[in-house]
Design a protein around this motif. Structure first.
Motif, PDB file in Angstrom:
ATOM      1  N   LYS A 299      -2.904   2.777  -0.234  1.00 53.19           N
ATOM      2  CA  LYS A 299      -3.578   2.400   0.992  1.00 53.19           C
ATOM      3  C   LYS A 299      -5.050   2.175   0.671  1.00 53.19           C
TER       4      LYS A 299
ATOM      5  N   SER B 106      -3.855   6.598  -3.377  1.00 58.15           N
ATOM      6  CA  SER B 106      -2.432   6.554  -3.703  1.00 58.15           C
ATOM      7  C   SER B 106      -1.731   7.756  -3.079  1.00 58.15           C
ATOM      8  N   ASP B 107      -0.500   7.536  -2.610  1.00 61.07           N
ATOM      9  CA  ASP B 107       0.277   8.634  -2.037  1.00 61.07           C
ATOM     10  C   ASP B 107       0.709   9.637  -3.112  1.00 61.07           C
TER      11      ASP B 107
ATOM     12  N   ARG C 290      -5.642   9.950  -8.042  1.00 63.61           N
ATOM     13  CA  ARG C 290      -5.196   9.675  -6.683  1.00 63.61           C
ATOM     14  C   ARG C 290      -6.036   8.605  -5.973  1.00 63.61           C
TER      15      ARG C 290
END
Lengths: 407, 407
Positions: free
Chosen positions: A18, A43-44, A78
């Motif tokens: 996202k 990032s998830d 992340r």
């Protein structure tokens, strides 16, 4: 205005990622609300990541910090947090503190550990970094996180860029379609100091950090390191690639060569967009060097041509000035034999094995150099290695941008 | 127009030497009679001679020929013949033939052996060399040979130079007054290709060819190799020194260091005149690098600053852009420690050991960069070696000269 830049298709969302942006007024509080200047890529899952950085020995804190983070946490990345408007460079001890605060602010808003965050800053050098304005607006970037927000991010990392740069690609492998989306910025140098080339690529293609790091050096050498606007390298240049694929549970790629090819093409596209948007650039010139004893030789010769002010002004003047090109080759430091050198512009043979080609007519050369896009091909006749460099011309507009902006 | 160039005192005659010039219309028959373009420097006696040449791997025939002549006849040189208007370069096999014919023509008119003649050509590259027009007028150069003709020679070797460059000096040694007179030309690049830096120095100070050759390399490294107009090196760059002293019967110099100092200062003066007359140059900037681990390091850093388009446009824009200077240092390839670097402009401390100096005020920096002559001092803090580079700025006028001349 960019040279021959076709309109870009919308960037593709990448599974796992996202993107959010915010307006902080980094460069000036007056710009708050007028333009986005903060980007958060999240990032998830833990990503495998790789980075390549400026070779300038003056390196900004974000570069030093990011390099260190990749040493210890390359498989647990992340997020990337990036600001435009201030490079946080040339500021002594405070630089490191501010770089840390930028990362902590992004990590806090994204609810991830600071060790998993990479950062990049671009803009003015030597001006105190307005960390408070960024901290105060980081939540706006977090609140706007969305999978289809890459175009906004491409806008938010710009400084003097006249258009937002991005590219997407997909590859099919092992029965899965993987996506790569990259954004970049850079167009020469930014007042009052130097600009920064930034490139961020996200992909869900599953590849481990060590493999990705080795691959990215090759990719950068064939893409971002093959462009030259004015021969300078900034203190903050950074290219990051984040792969969410392993974190998303995919098995490692069965064919990393295919992925490398896609990544190389994507990075070439992003790099070429930077040249087309280069400061004052009115022509896009491809320099193909073949017949090098080594790839390094070929690249060195290509870069020598690309950075020569005399060659670049000849491009600007639509002057088919083969002598300046050969002189730049002779000055490159690479061992050459002038009697083996052959030079063409597009399909026109100019100089062949040490002699001006008897059929060469200056009018034809001038016509090619008069185009806004053409290719110079040089065969060194020393071996089998080759390299391609993309560059622009050196124009009055470049002087105006770089000499007169501040006066 | 030249930057801060004081009017030159007339050049001094040098015992043993006569100089003649002629108008051949080398560049175009229409220029015949309108400007002098052929120079003959003749010694009454065998000279000891030394030369340094372009490092460009494309080297014109006159350079290759001169280097060879010095290998076999460095203690028997009688003359230099030089033409402006055509570089006799980039012409394949004919180049060597024409270079030989130029030398033979000069030797014949001067009644000396061809093996004792050095030559130099400057001007257009890639255009057939008009040897017939030179041969037809060589007698005019021989007929005008005179001891006090150096100023005419300084004019005759010009191409795009806006003023004729020369310098004279005298030293007292061993009860004798010895004279050095030098002329030079060069101001960047000449349409349609590259220009040439030429320097010819005549002296009656007695010194042997081997000593002179070793000395001249050091001298060139501290004078002509310390200037940069646009970072390019031509195919024809040549510096010759001829000493008539031993041939005139003087005993060898008792103190060659004193002579070397005089020769260095003379060459620096000639080199600085080239910068002041550089294409589009509006400012004369001295770059002093100290604290280098080696002299080579210091020179490399100084040259990196001098050739950076961003630094040169900052000079042009009177922009005290210390960040661009530091970035150029970081890009030089020399090992540096950013925390040891100190930077000043004239007496103004800007950057000290890795931090912007707290007392530095941009207005003061801008005032210095606004002058048409100033000094940038950089201490690398890595050792005791130093180097000085002289350069100019990069202006619209440079672009106009190099991009628009032919369009």
């Amino acid at each position: 205005m960019p040279v021959n830049q076709p309109e870009l298709s919308p960037p593709l969302a990448v599974p796992g990622f996202k993107v959010g942006t915010a307006s902080c007024g980094v460069k000036s509080p007056a710009l708050k609300g007028k333009r986005q200047d903060l980007t958060l890529i999240l990032s998830d899952v833990d990503c495998h990541a790789a980075g390549v950085f400026t070779q300038n020995r003056f390196r900004a804190a974000c570069v030093r910090w990011g390099e260190q983070t990749l040493v210890t946490h390359a498989d647990k990345i992340r997020a990337i947090v990036a600001n435009a408007g201030n490079a946080n460079a040339g500021l002594g001890e405070m630089e490191t503190i501010w770089a840390k605060q930028l990362i902590e602010s992004g990590a806090s808003a994204a609810c991830v550990g600071a060790d998993s965050v990479l950062s990049a800053s671009t803009g003015v050098i030597g001006t105190p970094f307005p960390i408070e304005r960024i901290q105060a607006n980081m939540h706006e970037a977090a609140d706007s996180l969305a999978a289809d927000n890459w175009e906004a991010a491409a806008h938010a990392i710009r400084t003097t860029d006249t258009f937002a740069k991005w590219s997407s690609a997909q590859i099919e492998m092992d029965g899965t379609t993987y996506t790569l989306t990259g954004i970049s910025k850079g167009s020469g140098m930014i007042h009052p100091n130097m600009a920064t080339m930034l490139g961020f690529v996200a992909t869900d293609a599953p590849i481990s950090a060590p493999e990705l790091q080795v691959m990215l050096k090759r990719v950068a050498n064939r893409s971002f390191n093959c462009i030259s606007v004015d021969g300078d390298t900034s203190t903050n240049d950074t290219l990051y690639v984040l792969s969410s694929g392993l974190g998303l549970g995919h098995a490692p790629l069965s064919d990393t060569a295919l992925f490398e090819q896609a990544l190389t093409e994507l990075c070439i596209e992003l790099a070429q967009q930077i040249v087309r948007d280069g400061e004052g650039v009115s022509k896009f010139v491809t320099i193909e060097v073949s017949g090098g004893a080594t790839e390094s030789d070929a690249r060195t010769v290509g870069r020598a041509i690309a950075v020569s002010p005399l060659v670049k002004t000849a491009f600007a003047g639509s002057d088919a000035n083969w002598g300046r090109i050969l002189s730049a080759v002779g000055n490159s430091g690479v061992a050459i034999d002038t009697n083996r050198i052959t030079l063409s512009a597009d399909d026109l043979l100019m100089f062949e094995k040490g002699n001006l080609h008897p059929d060469y007519r200056d009018e034809e050369g001038m016509a090619i150099f008069g185009n806004d896009e053409f290719t110079i091909s040089l065969d060194l006749g020393m071996g089998e290695s080759s390299a391609t460099i993309w560059t622009g011309d050196l124009t009055h507009e470049y002087i105006t941008i770089n000499a007169e902006y501040r006066t």
